[in-house]
Design a protein around this motif. Structure first.
Motif, mmCIF file in Angstrom:
data_model
loop_
_atom_site.group_PDB
_atom_site.id
_atom_site.type_symbol
_atom_site.label_atom_id
_atom_site.label_comp_id
_atom_site.label_asym_id
_atom_site.label_seq_id
_atom_site.Cartn_x
_atom_site.Cartn_y
_atom_site.Cartn_z
ATOM 1 N N ASN A 223 0.846 -1.189 0.000
ATOM 2 C CA ASN A 223 0.000 0.000 0.000
ATOM 3 C C ASN A 223 0.886 1.245 0.000
ATOM 4 O O ASN A 223 1.237 1.770 1.040
ATOM 5 N N VAL A 224 1.287 1.670 -1.193
ATOM 6 C CA VAL A 224 2.065 2.896 -1.347
ATOM 7 C C VAL A 224 1.272 3.801 -2.273
ATOM 8 O O VAL A 224 1.148 3.526 -3.465
ATOM 9 N N THR A 225 0.702 4.857 -1.734
ATOM 10 C CA THR A 225 -0.164 5.705 -2.543
ATOM 11 C C THR A 225 -0.189 7.111 -1.966
ATOM 12 O O THR A 225 0.161 7.324 -0.805
ATOM 13 N N GLU A 226 -0.571 8.072 -2.781
ATOM 14 C CA GLU A 226 -0.745 9.447 -2.329
ATOM 15 C C GLU A 226 -1.595 10.184 -3.353
ATOM 16 O O GLU A 226 -1.703 9.761 -4.506
ATOM 17 N N MET A 227 -2.200 11.285 -2.953
ATOM 18 C CA MET A 227 -3.009 12.054 -3.880
ATOM 19 C C MET A 227 -2.116 12.753 -4.901
ATOM 20 O O MET A 227 -1.066 13.295 -4.560
ATOM 21 N N PHE A 228 -2.532 12.689 -6.167
ATOM 22 C CA PHE A 228 -1.790 13.269 -7.286
ATOM 23 C C PHE A 228 -0.344 12.770 -7.309
ATOM 24 O O PHE A 228 0.590 13.522 -7.573
ATOM 25 N N ARG A 229 -0.189 11.487 -7.038
ATOM 26 C CA ARG A 229 1.134 10.875 -7.076
ATOM 27 C C ARG A 229 1.713 11.000 -8.489
ATOM 28 O O ARG A 229 1.037 10.691 -9.469
ATOM 29 N N ASP A 230 2.962 11.437 -8.588
ATOM 30 C CA ASP A 230 3.572 11.748 -9.881
ATOM 31 C C ASP A 230 2.723 12.813 -10.585
ATOM 32 O O ASP A 230 1.978 12.515 -11.531
ATOM 33 N N PRO A 231 2.803 14.063 -10.139
ATOM 34 C CA PRO A 231 1.921 15.116 -10.665
ATOM 35 C C PRO A 231 1.924 15.236 -12.181
ATOM 36 O O PRO A 231 0.899 15.571 -12.783
ATOM 37 N N GLY A 232 3.060 14.946 -12.813
ATOM 38 C CA GLY A 232 3.129 15.029 -14.266
ATOM 39 C C GLY A 232 2.174 14.076 -14.959
ATOM 40 O O GLY A 232 1.672 14.373 -16.060
ATOM 41 N N PHE A 233 1.895 12.950 -14.317
ATOM 42 C CA PHE A 233 0.936 11.993 -14.869
ATOM 43 C C PHE A 233 -0.447 12.627 -14.924
ATOM 44 O O PHE A 233 -1.144 12.557 -15.940
ATOM 45 N N TYR A 234 -0.862 13.258 -13.831
ATOM 46 C CA TYR A 234 -2.196 13.862 -13.781
ATOM 47 C C TYR A 234 -2.296 15.077 -14.696
ATOM 48 O O TYR A 234 -3.360 15.338 -15.281
ATOM 49 N N LYS A 235 -1.193 15.796 -14.836
ATOM 50 C CA LYS A 235 -1.196 16.928 -15.762
ATOM 51 C C LYS A 235 -1.410 16.446 -17.190
ATOM 52 O O LYS A 235 -2.172 17.047 -17.963
ATOM 53 N N SER A 236 -0.776 15.334 -17.530
ATOM 54 C CA SER A 236 -0.941 14.777 -18.870
ATOM 55 C C SER A 236 -2.346 14.230 -19.080
ATOM 56 O O SER A 236 -2.932 14.383 -20.158
ATOM 57 N N ILE A 237 -2.916 13.579 -18.054
ATOM 58 C CA ILE A 237 -4.305 13.108 -18.141
ATOM 59 C C ILE A 237 -5.234 14.296 -18.379
ATOM 60 O O ILE A 237 -6.129 14.257 -19.232
ATOM 61 N N ARG A 238 -5.003 15.384 -17.645
ATOM 62 C CA ARG A 238 -5.851 16.570 -17.757
ATOM 63 C C ARG A 238 -5.758 17.198 -19.151
ATOM 64 O O ARG A 238 -6.771 17.615 -19.731
ATOM 65 N N GLU A 239 -4.549 17.249 -19.697
ATOM 66 C CA GLU A 239 -4.338 17.961 -20.957
ATOM 67 C C GLU A 239 -4.549 17.094 -22.196
ATOM 68 O O GLU A 239 -4.993 17.605 -23.233
ATOM 69 N N GLU B 211 1.655 18.020 1.588
ATOM 70 C CA GLU B 211 2.290 17.350 0.445
ATOM 71 C C GLU B 211 1.295 17.189 -0.704
ATOM 72 O O GLU B 211 1.629 17.412 -1.875
ATOM 73 N N TYR B 212 0.070 16.797 -0.375
ATOM 74 C CA TYR B 212 -0.944 16.599 -1.411
ATOM 75 C C TYR B 212 -1.316 17.909 -2.097
ATOM 76 O O TYR B 212 -1.599 17.935 -3.296
ATOM 77 N N THR B 213 -1.318 18.989 -1.335
ATOM 78 C CA THR B 213 -1.613 20.297 -1.925
ATOM 79 C C THR B 213 -0.558 20.673 -2.951
ATOM 80 O O THR B 213 -0.871 21.172 -4.043
ATOM 81 N N SER C 160 0.271 19.394 -10.583
ATOM 82 C CA SER C 160 -0.450 18.656 -11.623
ATOM 83 C C SER C 160 -1.149 19.587 -12.604
ATOM 84 O O SER C 160 -1.792 19.124 -13.544
ATOM 85 N N GLY C 161 -1.037 20.882 -12.369
ATOM 86 C CA GLY C 161 -1.614 21.853 -13.281
ATOM 87 C C GLY C 161 -2.994 22.332 -12.890
ATOM 88 O O GLY C 161 -3.599 23.134 -13.609
ATOM 89 N N CYS C 162 -3.511 21.860 -11.775
ATOM 90 C CA CYS C 162 -4.823 22.317 -11.314
ATOM 91 C C CYS C 162 -4.695 23.738 -10.759
ATOM 92 O O CYS C 162 -3.660 24.110 -10.210
ATOM 93 N N THR C 163 -5.731 24.505 -10.915
ATOM 94 C CA THR C 163 -5.656 25.930 -10.561
ATOM 95 C C THR C 163 -6.625 26.340 -9.463
ATOM 96 O O THR C 163 -6.680 27.506 -9.095
ATOM 97 N N GLY C 164 -7.388 25.399 -8.932
ATOM 98 C CA GLY C 164 -8.335 25.734 -7.871
ATOM 99 C C GLY C 164 -7.683 25.747 -6.506
ATOM 100 O O GLY C 164 -6.458 25.829 -6.379
ATOM 101 N N ASP C 165 -8.495 25.676 -5.494
ATOM 102 C CA ASP C 165 -8.018 25.615 -4.109
ATOM 103 C C ASP C 165 -8.260 24.195 -3.607
ATOM 104 O O ASP C 165 -9.404 23.765 -3.445
#
Length: 281
Positions: A81-97, A165-167, A173-178
């Protein structure tokens, strides 16, 4: 000196005992670990034996066969069990874009997050979908082999200690909200808001033995197959291939890839740096 009082002997597991253990786990409890990397599996078995004060394989087998609560503790150790929110932020940025704009063209979106652990990465994906205006027409199936992880994930409760850390991950990850808009603080924990979690169905599913259960436009399985041998990796990739719709996307972990599998020719690379691929038509 070998006979120092207070020192436990190093756990030992013979080849025969290892095979008997795999047989017990498969035929008594329904968990087939025969395709897991032996070296990785042995490290975690020895860790469990050391904690339990068990020194030989037969003693371990007798303990697991006679007490289901011990087995559940064993499973906690074996399933990493190794996990975190937005783990590898570049992955989520690519998913988003690169992925979400394509998914936006579908009237209904089905996503499978395999090996979801305690839910942090599933909730991260939900936030991406929410910010893209897609969450309301998405159904996310989050699965894991470990039932206790799924129970934790269903609660939507996470430790407060990781929020800083998650923030940072969220921002990178490229998100712009709060980020704090998506949870409520509860003393030393936080609760992910229901509107973020409500499109997720948590299910127990074993990638080794269970079949496909739907057709998906996106499948995420990150940092799970690194613990499988080559044969099992190909078996799981076959399951994903059969579950993925034409031109659907698959996202893997940073140390995983389709490029060295027998399914290489069936996918195009969307973003090789973060292991996102697209099934060819």
């Amino acid at each position: 000196m070998n006979n120092v009082i207070g020192l436990n002997p190093k756990p030992q597991l013979s080849t025969q005992a290892f095979e008997q253990l795999l047989h017990l786990l498969h035929h008594v409890y329904g968990y087939d670990f025969s395709g897991y990397s032996k070296a990785s599996l042995l490290r975690r078995i020895y860790k469990f034996m050391d904690v339990q004060g068990v020194t030989d394989g037969q003693q371990l087998i007798q303990l697991l066969a006679g007490d289901t609560s011990v087995f559940h503790s064993f499973l906690e150790t074996i399933t990493v069990n190794v996990t975190e929110m937005f783990r590898d932020p570049g992955f989520y940025k690519s998913i988003r874009e690169k992925v979400l704009p394509v998914l936006a063209t579908y009237p209904q979106i089905n996503i499978w997050h395999a090996g979801c652990s305690t839910g942090e990465e599933v909730f991260s994906l939900c936030i991406l979908l929410y910010e893209a205006g897609l969450l309301h027409r998405t159904r996310i199936y989050a699965t894991d082999i470990n039932a206790s992880y799924l129970e934790k994930a269903r609660t939507g409760v996470l430790p407060m200690t990781h929020m800083r850390e998650y923030t940072l991950n969220y921002q990178q990850s490229g998100c712009t909200g709060d980020f704090s808009d998506y949870y409520t603080a509860l003393y030393d924990h936080v609760l992910i808001h229901r509107e973020i979690r409500e499109r997720v169905v948590f299910l127990q599913h074993n990638l080794v033995t269970d079949r496909s259960f739907n057709e998906f436009q996106l499948i995420l399985c990150r940092n799970v197959m690194i613990y499988f041998n080559k044969q099992l990796q190909n078996k799981v990739l076959k399951l994903f291939h059969e579950s993925l719709s034409s031109l659907g996307f698959i996202g893997l972990g940073m140390k995983e890839s389709l490029l060295f599998s027998e399914y290489r020719s069936k996918y195009s690379v969307v973003d090789g740096s973060v292991k996102i691929f697209r099934k060819k038509s």
